[in-house]
Design a protein around this motif. Sequence first.
Motif, mmCIF file in Angstrom:
data_model
loop_
_atom_site.group_PDB
_atom_site.id
_atom_site.type_symbol
_atom_site.label_atom_id
_atom_site.label_comp_id
_atom_site.label_asym_id
_atom_site.label_seq_id
_atom_site.Cartn_x
_atom_site.Cartn_y
_atom_site.Cartn_z
ATOM 1 N N LYS A 1 6.290 -3.263 4.257
ATOM 2 C CA LYS A 1 5.697 -2.748 3.022
ATOM 3 C C LYS A 1 6.780 -2.572 1.969
ATOM 4 C CE LYS A 1 2.169 -0.301 5.562
ATOM 5 N NZ LYS A 1 1.707 0.953 6.060
ATOM 6 N N ALA B 1 -7.366 -4.483 3.873
ATOM 7 C CA ALA B 1 -7.784 -4.056 2.537
ATOM 8 C C ALA B 1 -6.727 -3.160 1.898
ATOM 9 C CB ALA B 1 -9.121 -3.338 2.594
ATOM 10 N N LYS B 2 -6.088 -2.297 2.697
ATOM 11 C CA LYS B 2 -5.044 -1.416 2.163
ATOM 12 C C LYS B 2 -3.840 -2.215 1.684
ATOM 13 C CE LYS B 2 -6.075 2.804 4.681
ATOM 14 N NZ LYS B 2 -5.556 3.827 5.582
ATOM 15 N N GLU B 3 -3.498 -3.279 2.418
ATOM 16 C CA GLU B 3 -2.355 -4.108 2.029
ATOM 17 C C GLU B 3 -2.644 -4.835 0.719
ATOM 18 O OE1 GLU B 3 -2.767 -5.987 5.609
ATOM 19 O OE2 GLU B 3 -1.429 -4.685 6.712
ATOM 20 N N VAL B 4 -3.865 -5.296 0.551
ATOM 21 C CA VAL B 4 -4.246 -5.970 -0.697
ATOM 22 C C VAL B 4 -4.202 -4.981 -1.852
ATOM 23 C CG1 VAL B 4 -6.153 -7.108 -1.904
ATOM 24 C CG2 VAL B 4 -5.630 -7.727 0.469
ATOM 25 N N GLU B 5 -4.681 -3.762 -1.641
ATOM 26 C CA GLU B 5 -4.630 -2.724 -2.681
ATOM 27 C C GLU B 5 -3.184 -2.420 -3.065
ATOM 28 O OE1 GLU B 5 -6.759 0.889 -1.903
ATOM 29 O OE2 GLU B 5 -8.535 -0.216 -1.262
ATOM 30 N N ALA B 6 -2.314 -2.339 -2.080
ATOM 31 C CA ALA B 6 -0.902 -2.049 -2.346
ATOM 32 C C ALA B 6 -0.277 -3.165 -3.184
ATOM 33 C CB ALA B 6 -0.147 -1.864 -1.037
ATOM 34 N N GLN C 1 -1.860 -5.212 -5.180
ATOM 35 C CA GLN C 1 -2.474 -5.174 -6.504
ATOM 36 C C GLN C 1 -1.828 -4.106 -7.374
ATOM 37 O OE1 GLN C 1 -6.641 -4.747 -5.555
ATOM 38 N NE2 GLN C 1 -6.966 -6.968 -5.586
ATOM 39 N N ALA C 2 -1.297 -3.059 -6.775
ATOM 40 C CA ALA C 2 -0.606 -2.010 -7.531
ATOM 41 C C ALA C 2 0.809 -2.449 -7.913
ATOM 42 C CB ALA C 2 -0.547 -0.730 -6.706
#
Length: 48
Positions: free
Chosen positions: A35, A2-7, A9-10
């Motif tokens: 990353k 989920a954190k990778e998807v949020e990153a 998306q930013a």
Amino acid sequence: MAKEVEALQAIVPRLNKMLESMDFGSVTLVVQDGKVIQIEKNEKVRLK
């Protein structure tokens, strides 16, 4: 995950903005440990 998807998306809106604002050039993503840590924009100006 989920954190990778949020990153991502930013990052995507910033990439879109960079690409829309240039006619010629390149955009480079700098990746460290899987990353994206930096985005570089190199714009070319064509003189006619």
